[in-house]
Design a protein around this motif. Structure first.
Motif, PDB file in Angstrom:
ATOM      1  N   LEU A 284       0.644  -1.630   0.144  1.00 49.11           N
ATOM      2  CA  LEU A 284       0.758   0.026   0.359  1.00 49.11           C
ATOM      3  C   LEU A 284       0.993   1.247  -0.088  1.00 49.11           C
ATOM      4  N   VAL A 285       2.044   1.298   1.059  1.00 46.56           N
ATOM      5  CA  VAL A 285       2.315   2.340   0.782  1.00 46.56           C
ATOM      6  C   VAL A 285       3.487   2.842  -0.574  1.00 46.56           C
ATOM      7  N   ALA A 286       4.416   1.689  -0.958  1.00 48.01           N
ATOM      8  CA  ALA A 286       4.653   1.680  -2.130  1.00 48.01           C
ATOM      9  C   ALA A 286       3.967   2.292  -3.096  1.00 48.01           C
ATOM     10  N   ILE A 287       2.635   1.404  -3.166  1.00 45.27           N
ATOM     11  CA  ILE A 287       1.780   2.137  -4.518  1.00 45.27           C
ATOM     12  C   ILE A 287       1.656   4.395  -4.016  1.00 45.27           C
ATOM     13  N   VAL A 288       1.673   4.187  -2.733  1.00 40.31           N
ATOM     14  CA  VAL A 288       1.207   6.127  -2.343  1.00 40.31           C
ATOM     15  C   VAL A 288       1.907   6.444  -3.049  1.00 40.31           C
ATOM     16  N   VAL A 289       3.341   6.092  -2.151  1.00 41.00           N
ATOM     17  CA  VAL A 289       4.949   6.363  -2.386  1.00 41.00           C
ATOM     18  C   VAL A 289       5.501   6.784  -4.394  1.00 41.00           C
TER      19      VAL A 289
ATOM     20  N   ALA B 180       9.607  -0.078   5.200  1.00 38.18           N
ATOM     21  CA  ALA B 180       9.367  -0.828   4.345  1.00 38.18           C
ATOM     22  C   ALA B 180       9.182  -0.506   2.394  1.00 38.18           C
ATOM     23  N   GLY B 181       8.130  -0.540   2.834  1.00 33.05           N
ATOM     24  CA  GLY B 181       7.375   0.145   1.039  1.00 33.05           C
ATOM     25  C   GLY B 181       7.460   1.424   0.595  1.00 33.05           C
ATOM     26  N   ALA B 182       8.070   2.394   2.017  1.00 34.22           N
ATOM     27  CA  ALA B 182       9.023   3.762   1.237  1.00 34.22           C
ATOM     28  C   ALA B 182       9.446   3.756   0.900  1.00 34.22           C
ATOM     29  N   VAL B 183      11.075   2.692   1.470  1.00 38.92           N
ATOM     30  CA  VAL B 183      11.380   2.111   0.853  1.00 38.92           C
ATOM     31  C   VAL B 183      12.063   1.278  -0.130  1.00 38.92           C
ATOM     32  N   LEU B 184      11.421   0.811  -0.181  1.00 43.80           N
ATOM     33  CA  LEU B 184      11.464   0.212  -1.652  1.00 43.80           C
ATOM     34  C   LEU B 184      10.387   1.084  -3.354  1.00 43.80           C
TER      35      LEU B 184
ATOM     36  N   ALA C 212       0.538   3.526  10.262  1.00 38.46           N
ATOM     37  CA  ALA C 212       1.475   2.899  10.047  1.00 38.46           C
ATOM     38  C   ALA C 212       2.207   3.592   8.382  1.00 38.46           C
ATOM     39  N   VAL C 213       1.112   4.123   7.801  1.00 41.43           N
ATOM     40  CA  VAL C 213       0.997   4.730   6.707  1.00 41.43           C
ATOM     41  C   VAL C 213       1.836   6.258   6.959  1.00 41.43           C
ATOM     42  N   THR C 214       1.558   6.726   8.313  1.00 42.61           N
ATOM     43  CA  THR C 214       2.043   8.045   8.526  1.00 42.61           C
ATOM     44  C   THR C 214       3.429   7.679   8.588  1.00 42.61           C
TER      45      THR C 214
END
Length: 256
Positions: free
Chosen positions: A45-50, A130-134, A207-209
Motif C-alpha cells: 500500500l505504501v509503495a503504491i502511494v509513494v 519497507a514500502g516507502a524504502v522500496l 502506520a502509513v503516516t
C-alpha cells in the motif's frame, strides 16, 4: 484496511450478537501468516502511494493532476490488496482499524485479541517503512531521506479526524449490516474520495503516516508532523466507533 472480525468474504449471521468488521479471519489461520499478510499488504500500500506520487511529479507539474494520479493508483491498489489479503488477515493495513477492532472484541465480539493486536501493529509499521524504502529504490531516490513536507496546520489535523472517523464508520458499518463482500470496493472508494474532500488528503492510518515520513517526495510528511497526525487519527477512530454505536445498534434490521 478492513477489520479482523470474520473474513471479508464470509457471511455474518444475522442475529443480535456483536457483528464482526470486514476481514475477520478463520481461527485456523496461523498468526504468523496473518502478520506476514499485514506486513506485505501495508508495504504494498505504501509503495503504491509513494511510488505513484513520485511518478506523478515526474510526468507533470500540475498539482491537481499529480493528486489525481496518486489517488487513482491508491484506489485500485488498495482494492486489490483488500480482496487478496482480506481472507488471510482481514486486510487491516492500519493500526487504527486493528485497535478499533480489539476494542470492540473486548466485549465479546469477534476480532483480534490484545496479543494478536500486539503482533499486527508492529507488522504494519515495519511494512509501511519497507514500502516507502522500496518505492524510493524503484525510482532511484535516496532509500531513506526524511520528508520536509510540513503538515502541522490545524485544518490538516481536523482533516485527519474526519478521514479516520469516516473510515472506521465505513469498516464497522459494513460489518454490522452484513455487507462485508463490498469491502474492497467500498473502502478503496472511500479513501479515493477522501483524498479530495479532506484537507490532509486522508492519511487516516498511523502506520502509513510513519512510513511516509521516510521519503522526501510528493507523498511525504515531515517527522515533526507525525505525532499530531497519529493523535488525530486515534481520536478519529474513537469518533468513528462512537458513530457506529449510535447508528448501527445491535438488533436492528440492517441486512439487505
Amino acid at each position: 484496511m478492513t477489520a479482523t472480525e470474520p473474513a471479508a468474504s464470509d457471511a455474518i449471521a444475522a442475529d443480535t450478537s456483536p457483528q464482526p468488521a470486514p476481514g475477520a479471519t478463520p481461527p485456523r489461520t496461523p498468526l504468523a501468516s496473518r502478520a506476514a499478510a499485514e506486513l506485505v499488504g501495508t508495504a504494498a500500500l505504501v509503495a503504491i502511494v509513494v511510488g505513484s506520487g513520485i511518478q506523478a511529479t515526474r510526468l507533470t507539474d500540475d498539482v491537481a493532476l499529480q493528486l489525481l494520479a496518486n489517488s487513482t493508483a491508491t484506489v485500485f491498489g488498495l482494492g486489490v490488496l483488500i480482496a487478496l489479503l482480506g481472507p488471510v488477515s482481514g486486510a487491516h493495513f492500519n493500526p487504527a482499524v486493528t485497535l478499533a477492532e480489539w476494542w470492540t472484541a473486548r466485549r465479546g465480539g469477534a476480532g483480534v485479541n490484545a496479543g494478536e493486536a500486539a503482533v499486527y501493529v508492529p507488522s504494519q509499521v515495519v511494512g509501511a517503512i519497507a514500502g516507502a524504502v522500496l518505492a524510493d529504490a524503484m525510482f532511484g531516490e535516496p532509500l531513506v531521506r526524511w520528508s520536509t513536507h510540513d503538515r502541522s496546520a490545524g485544518n490538516l489535523l481536523l482533516g485527519e479526524v474526519v478521514a479516520t472517523a469516516g473510515l472506521i464508520l465505513l469498516v464497522f458499518g459494513l460489518a454490522r449490516t452484513d455487507r462485508l463482500r463490498h469491502a474492497p470496493v467500498a473502502v478503496a472508494s472511500y479513501i479515493g474520495a477522501a483524498y479530495w474532500f479532506t484537507s490532509s488528503t486522508s492519511f487516516a492510518n498511523p502506520a502509513v503516516t510513519i512510513g511516509r515520513a521516510f521519503t522526501d517526495t510528493f507523498a511525504g510528511i515531515a517527522p515533526g508532523s507525525v505525532p499530531a497526525f497519529i493523535g488525530m487519527q486515534l481520536i478519529g477512530a474513537a469518533v468513528g466507533l462512537a458513530l457506529v454505536a449510535v447508528i448501527f445498534r445491535p438488533g436492528g434490521a440492517h441486512a439487505e
